[in-house]
Design an enzyme around this catalytic site. Structure first.
Site, PDB file in Angstrom:
ATOM      1  N   ASP A  33      81.286 -35.326 135.511  1.00  0.00           N
ATOM      2  CA  ASP A  33      80.883 -34.275 134.864  1.00  0.00           C
ATOM      3  C   ASP A  33      80.264 -32.915 135.586  1.00  0.00           C
ATOM      4  O   ASP A  33      79.690 -33.393 136.857  1.00  0.00           O
ATOM      5  CB  ASP A  33      79.823 -34.872 133.747  1.00  0.00           C
ATOM      6  CG  ASP A  33      79.683 -33.960 132.581  1.00  0.00           C
ATOM      7  OD1 ASP A  33      79.602 -34.538 131.580  1.00  0.00           O
ATOM      8  OD2 ASP A  33      79.421 -32.589 132.671  1.00  0.00           O
ATOM      9  N   SER A 126      91.285 -32.102 117.775  1.00  0.00           N
ATOM     10  CA  SER A 126      90.184 -31.662 116.944  1.00  0.00           C
ATOM     11  C   SER A 126      90.887 -31.249 115.638  1.00  0.00           C
ATOM     12  O   SER A 126      92.134 -31.068 115.708  1.00  0.00           O
ATOM     13  CB  SER A 126      89.590 -30.497 117.315  1.00  0.00           C
ATOM     14  OG  SER A 126      88.812 -29.727 116.223  1.00  0.00           O
ATOM     15  N   TYR A 151      89.645 -21.588 121.224  1.00  0.00           N
ATOM     16  CA  TYR A 151      89.239 -22.824 121.485  1.00  0.00           C
ATOM     17  C   TYR A 151      90.268 -23.854 120.674  1.00  0.00           C
ATOM     18  O   TYR A 151      90.871 -24.792 121.250  1.00  0.00           O
ATOM     19  CB  TYR A 151      87.854 -23.041 120.802  1.00  0.00           C
ATOM     20  CG  TYR A 151      87.677 -24.248 120.733  1.00  0.00           C
ATOM     21  CD1 TYR A 151      87.683 -24.885 119.129  1.00  0.00           C
ATOM     22  CD2 TYR A 151      87.636 -25.598 121.790  1.00  0.00           C
ATOM     23  CE1 TYR A 151      87.656 -26.440 118.965  1.00  0.00           C
ATOM     24  CE2 TYR A 151      87.503 -26.948 121.382  1.00  0.00           C
ATOM     25  CZ  TYR A 151      87.495 -27.304 120.049  1.00  0.00           C
ATOM     26  OH  TYR A 151      87.355 -28.707 119.548  1.00  0.00           O
ATOM     27  N   LYS A 155      93.395 -26.711 121.790  1.00  0.00           N
ATOM     28  CA  LYS A 155      93.789 -27.819 121.371  1.00  0.00           C
ATOM     29  C   LYS A 155      95.088 -28.366 121.277  1.00  0.00           C
ATOM     30  O   LYS A 155      95.851 -29.122 121.393  1.00  0.00           O
ATOM     31  CB  LYS A 155      92.604 -28.406 120.373  1.00  0.00           C
ATOM     32  CG  LYS A 155      91.181 -28.473 120.496  1.00  0.00           C
ATOM     33  CD  LYS A 155      90.922 -29.626 121.783  1.00  0.00           C
ATOM     34  CE  LYS A 155      89.455 -29.842 122.022  1.00  0.00           C
ATOM     35  NZ  LYS A 155      89.423 -30.540 123.171  1.00  0.00           N
ATOM     36  N   PHE A 180      87.074 -35.043 113.213  1.00  0.00           N
ATOM     37  CA  PHE A 180      86.583 -33.901 112.262  1.00  0.00           C
ATOM     38  C   PHE A 180      85.072 -33.555 112.684  1.00  0.00           C
ATOM     39  O   PHE A 180      85.020 -33.102 113.620  1.00  0.00           O
ATOM     40  CB  PHE A 180      86.428 -34.918 110.657  1.00  0.00           C
ATOM     41  CG  PHE A 180      88.109 -34.535 110.519  1.00  0.00           C
ATOM     42  CD1 PHE A 180      89.221 -35.407 111.053  1.00  0.00           C
ATOM     43  CD2 PHE A 180      88.478 -33.864 109.556  1.00  0.00           C
ATOM     44  CE1 PHE A 180      90.488 -34.999 110.597  1.00  0.00           C
ATOM     45  CE2 PHE A 180      89.820 -33.833 108.913  1.00  0.00           C
ATOM     46  CZ  PHE A 180      90.807 -34.380 109.508  1.00  0.00           C
TER      47      PHE A 180
HETATM   48  C1  WQD Z   1      80.239 -26.917 109.387  1.00  0.00           C
HETATM   49  C2  WQD Z   1      79.818 -26.297 107.888  1.00  0.00           C
HETATM   50  C3  WQD Z   1      79.507 -23.904 108.048  1.00  0.00           C
HETATM   51  C4  WQD Z   1      76.062 -23.689 110.388  1.00  0.00           C
HETATM   52  C5  WQD Z   1      83.322 -26.747 114.316  1.00  0.00           C
HETATM   53  C6  WQD Z   1      84.382 -26.358 115.053  1.00  0.00           C
HETATM   54  C7  WQD Z   1      85.474 -27.631 115.342  1.00  0.00           C
HETATM   55  C8  WQD Z   1      84.438 -28.769 115.966  1.00  0.00           C
HETATM   56  C9  WQD Z   1      83.220 -28.895 114.959  1.00  0.00           C
HETATM   57  C10 WQD Z   1      84.547 -28.924 118.259  1.00  0.00           C
HETATM   58  C11 WQD Z   1      80.631 -24.924 107.725  1.00  0.00           C
HETATM   59  C12 WQD Z   1      78.327 -24.544 107.707  1.00  0.00           C
HETATM   60  C13 WQD Z   1      77.179 -24.192 109.850  1.00  0.00           C
HETATM   61  C14 WQD Z   1      75.083 -22.981 109.946  1.00  0.00           C
HETATM   62  C15 WQD Z   1      76.220 -23.467 107.692  1.00  0.00           C
HETATM   63  N1  WQD Z   1      83.953 -28.278 117.311  1.00  0.00           N
HETATM   64  N2  WQD Z   1      77.269 -23.824 108.284  1.00  0.00           N
HETATM   65  N3  WQD Z   1      75.208 -22.974 108.648  1.00  0.00           N
HETATM   66  O1  WQD Z   1      82.874 -25.027 111.858  1.00  0.00           O
HETATM   67  O2  WQD Z   1      83.335 -27.228 110.602  1.00  0.00           O
HETATM   68  O3  WQD Z   1      83.631 -27.088 113.206  1.00  0.00           O
HETATM   69  O4  WQD Z   1      82.311 -27.790 114.972  1.00  0.00           O
HETATM   70  O5  WQD Z   1      85.577 -29.638 118.241  1.00  0.00           O
HETATM   71  O6  WQD Z   1      86.131 -27.285 116.034  1.00  0.00           O
HETATM   72  O7  WQD Z   1      85.452 -25.390 114.401  1.00  0.00           O
HETATM   73  O8  WQD Z   1      81.361 -27.243 112.076  1.00  0.00           O
HETATM   74  O9  WQD Z   1      79.064 -27.404 111.938  1.00  0.00           O
HETATM   75  O10 WQD Z   1      79.972 -25.163 112.699  1.00  0.00           O
HETATM   76  O11 WQD Z   1      80.158 -25.905 110.152  1.00  0.00           O
HETATM   77  O12 WQD Z   1      76.105 -23.085 106.416  1.00  0.00           O
HETATM   78  O13 WQD Z   1      74.126 -22.544 110.507  1.00  0.00           O
HETATM   79  O14 WQD Z   1      78.504 -25.848 107.957  1.00  0.00           O
HETATM   80  O15 WQD Z   1      79.949 -22.709 107.374  1.00  0.00           O
HETATM   81  O16 WQD Z   1      81.042 -24.822 106.211  1.00  0.00           O
HETATM   82  P1  WQD Z   1      82.892 -26.556 111.838  1.00  0.00           P
HETATM   83  P2  WQD Z   1      80.420 -26.494 111.700  1.00  0.00           P
END
Ligand code: WQD
Length: 339
Positions: A33, A126, A151, A155, A180
């Site tokens: 790392d 992902s 990003y 992948k 997921f």
């Molecule tokens: C989840 C839900 C937001 C923050 C991302 C990457 C994916 C992976 C996981 C790396 C969504 C909602 C979020 C907030 C909210 N990353 N939300 N308020 O976008 O599904 O996936 O992270 O591998 O590649 O795209 O995860 O946790 O950002 O969002 O309402 O302050 O929570 O709109 O619906 P996401 P997330």
């Protein structure tokens, strides 16, 4: 002699939890790392859980000499490749940083593996490659969509590289795991997620709001075509995800050369943002300060995994519930507050 497994990015969130699962399965993790998006304190927490300090090499996967040194020094039997940048938003601002690091490090790793005749690789992919699945749950045959971000595109490109390398009869045995939404922390609260700056992801933002580090959570939109109007995701406990990596590695050892496959890793269930918030309030025992705000551009509305294939091939099943994951995430945030 325990088989040594190289974990690139092994001090990171998923890497450190996978190191625990590897030790519990009788392997010896070798962590590489550069600590650019992780903290050395993760190694202290990991050591507290496994009862010894693992081999840790501070270095960059994009440096040929770093990888050659690892393979010259340790007899590596397999590799789990986590090292990559993963901030969706940043990737749209700095695409070349993401293409160089995420793709460059994989190509170099594969070249060095061939030089040292190391065949087995588990790759961190992902569900973002699915974009908005047209049919749910998403299976591994769900068509990949154009990536919403550089990003996500890295992948997809990395998956294509892995497929081409195994097609070229180089002898590799590779599995890509399509995560997921990983959440939670090790039940001991010795390791967990360490977001840099303001968390982009939902669960760390929730726990930081509950602990008082953030004023309030903004729910990004409640006017979607879902049960309560908020987006649906498949939230999987990081230890269930770690277990999937170990099982994938053990499965690879039994395959013929030039093997490649792709497996979803999720719970198979979808939860809305508000369901996560309400479950967290139940776990934490108090109300969360949140507001409904505008949609976040690029958000997928609904996605969750079919876990049929990973259960059939690896015998893997999630052991933790959403409540377990949020409890472990909250306990970790409480532990961090005492640092
Ligand atoms: C989840 C839900 C937001 C923050 C991302 C990457 C994916 C992976 C996981 C790396 C969504 C909602 C979020 C907030 C909210 N990353 N939300 N308020 O976008 O599904 O996936 O992270 O591998 O590649 O795209 O995860 O946790 O950002 O969002 O309402 O302050 O929570 O709109 O619906 P996401 P997330």
């Amino acid at each position: 002699m325990k088989q040594k497994i190289l974990i690139t990015g092994g001090a990171g969130y998923i890497g450190s939890h996978t190191a625990v699962a590897l030790v519990e399965a009788g392997f010896e993790p070798v962590i590489l790392d550069n600590f650019c998006t992780s903290e050395k304190s993760a190694i202290d927490g990991l050591s507290a859980i496994i009862g010894f300090r693992p081999i840790v090499i501070e270095g960059d996967c994009n440096e040929p000499s770093v990888l050659e040194n690892v393979f010259n020094t340790y007899e590596i039997k397999g590799i789990i490749h986590f090292a990559a940048f993963k901030a969706v938003g940043e990737s749209t601002q700095l695409p070349l940083k993401y293409y160089h690091n995420n793709i460059g490090s994989l190509v170099l790793l594969l070249q060095t593996m061939q030089k040292f005749n190391i065949k087995n690789l588990v790759f961190s992919s992902s569900c973002t490659v699915y974009g908005e699945p047209k049919v749910l749950p998403a299976t591994e045959d769900t068509p990949r969509q154009d990536a919403e971000s550089p990003y996500g595109n890295t992948k997809k490109i990395c998956e294509d590289i892995l497929f081409d390398v195994t097609k070229s009869n180089a002898g590799n045995k590779i599995i890509s795991l399509r995560y997921f939404n990983p959440i939670g922390a090790h039940p001991s609260s010795e390791i967990g997620e360490l977001p840099i700056g303001v968390p982009a992801n939902l669960v760390p933002f929730i726990t930081q709001t509950a602990i008082g580090k953030r004023e309030k959570l903004t729910v990004f939109g409640d006017d979607y075509d879902t049960p309560d109007g908020t987006c649906v995701r498949d939230y999987i406990h990081v230890m269930d995800l770690a277990d999937a990596h170990v099982r994938a590695l053990m499965y690879l050892a039994k395959q013929e050369d030039n093997f490649y496959d792709i497996l979803n890793v999720g719970t198979g269930n979808g939860n809305t943002v508000l369901e996560v918030v309400k479950t967290f309030e139940k776990v934490a025992g108090n109300d969360l300060n949140y507001q409904i705000g505008p949609r976040r551009p690029g958000d997928v509305v609904k996605t969750w995994a079919s876990t049929e294939k990973i259960t059939r091939l690896l015998g893997w099943k999630p052991q933790y519930s959403l409540e377990d994951s949020l409890r472990d995430a909250w306990n970790w945030e409480l532990k961090l507050a005492k640092r």
